[in-house]
Design an enzyme around this catalytic site. Sequence first.
Site, PDB file in Angstrom:
ATOM      1  N   GLU A 285       0.874  -1.173   0.000  1.00  0.00           N
ATOM      2  CA  GLU A 285       0.000   0.000   0.000  1.00  0.00           C
ATOM      3  C   GLU A 285       0.905   1.215   0.000  1.00  0.00           C
ATOM      4  O   GLU A 285       1.745   1.362   0.889  1.00  0.00           O
ATOM      5  CB  GLU A 285      -0.900   0.000   1.229  1.00  0.00           C
ATOM      6  CG  GLU A 285      -1.850   1.177   1.267  1.00  0.00           C
ATOM      7  CD  GLU A 285      -2.332   1.488   2.669  1.00  0.00           C
ATOM      8  OE1 GLU A 285      -2.353   2.684   3.021  1.00  0.00           O
ATOM      9  OE2 GLU A 285      -2.664   0.553   3.393  1.00  0.00           O
TER      10      GLU A 285
ATOM     11  N   CYS B 169      -3.488   7.267   5.329  1.00  0.00           N
ATOM     12  CA  CYS B 169      -3.342   6.957   3.906  1.00  0.00           C
ATOM     13  C   CYS B 169      -4.615   7.282   3.129  1.00  0.00           C
ATOM     14  O   CYS B 169      -4.581   7.341   1.894  1.00  0.00           O
ATOM     15  CB  CYS B 169      -2.960   5.494   3.716  1.00  0.00           C
ATOM     16  SG  CYS B 169      -3.819   4.370   4.829  1.00  0.00           S
TER      17      CYS B 169
END
Length: 528
Positions: free
Chosen positions: A265, A302
């Site tokens: 990620e 994020c």
Amino acid sequence: MTHPFYGHNHIGKSRSALGTVTLHSVDARTGEPLPGPFFQATREEVDAACRLAQAVFPTFSTLAPAVRAGFLDTIADELDALGDDFIATVGRETALPEARLRGERARTSGQMRLFATVLRRGDFLAARIDRALPQRSPLPRPDLRQCRLGVGPVGVFGASNFPLAFSTAGGDTAAALAAGCPVVVKAHSGHMATAEAVAEAIHRAAERTGMPDGVFSMVYGGGVGEWLVQHPAIQAVGFTGSLRGGRALCDLAAARPDPIPVFAEMSSINPVVVLPGALQARGAQVAQELAASVTLGVGQFCTNPGLVLGVRSPEFSAFVAALCQRMAEATPQTMLNRGTFGSYCHGVQALLAVPGITRLCGADSTGGLAAPQVFQAEARLLLQGDAHLQEEVFGPATVVVEVADRAELLQALAALRGQLTATLIGEPDELAACADLVALLARKAGRVLVNGYPTGVEVCDAMVHGGPYPATSDARGTSVGTLAIDRFLRPVCYQNLPDALLPPALQNANPLGLARLVEGVSTREALA
């Protein structure tokens, strides 16, 4: 109380400090070193951890799902039992507030218990059976049975922004252990003391539940990530971090004689589209809510909304002004560490240097405190694919883009790269006419939201925390939610095996009580 091997590398149940280089964790607010050295792992120590994981994999992966579930539940209990001194240590290393850390610890133990539930449920095995048809013409069919097994030892990289939920005992570790894969963690350098305490909790859980030595190891230091990814024993990697770091690991894994998957990620700007009806009905409210989302946790999520799009109108102009006012009211705060703060400042300066991008509010960050920022970019930059509007500025900043009309909005969204999230803010009547927008956003992101904000990722069966590159390196998976276990499993088909040699999931008696797909029909019945 600190144990006598504090700061040593964890090679299964053993501790090792072969290296001569020592590292120190630091106070995120003052920069002062915290007590206790950590020993940089040597290549030999990384090799020992990986080989131990490889040796124990056949045993660990064939333990009954309920036994592994008990291990995960016990890890959760040990995490919950960590005291106030632990929370204080995490706070010193990360500058995160106590309430956030207690919530994150609950999420971390909750993830472990959720995967324990998955193990007891058994659907992760995806058992399928097509029995032999010896009389079929023109050719008979053999007995074919399929289920999923762990891929092998997994390397996990601790994340900076979630010292608990995405680090030593985080989602990647929980999913890998649930899949039957031993784990070797590379501790994040920003919170090594936190990692040490969590690793000890995992070891206590392993001891209490009788797990074989080597199901979990952890190493410290710079450069060890390359050794970990390239080690032939490692069969998959979980990573949460920067695009540069994740891409480097992907390239290393692809260059191996036996390439392995890296589930990384990496980078997302999480676009938010504010529709005209919502601006007219509640523009000031949306501005307040959006500012709260952008500045939550000093913007160190994020899923932080880094791009806001709207159609040109007086209402959109008023919304932007209200957003700037709310952002200006937010207090500058300390970020996770000096490296993160430096990257944020660099990202802000990079935006300021681009012709066509203007800072609407915010000042230069000083004294280690990150100042919230709002920028406005000309729509042409997005339409032309300008790299600065595609790159995440990790921190409390967002970029506003005003488009001419709905057609240009669709063009601007089409120009975006892959995202973790994409959000629509609108009124019911205008949302009803947004099927084309939703379809476009679904192609761009792993999670599409309506009238909500992406900061806040629920840990559950339906969650997807992933998306097309560069949000992740593999859009087919997720790093949050029970589907995360899929990344560390592979299907195996058994043809014409005697019942006694089959995995329990595929045996005629169905000893695990699974719902199995038998000749295309889901059933829990035993087979004759």
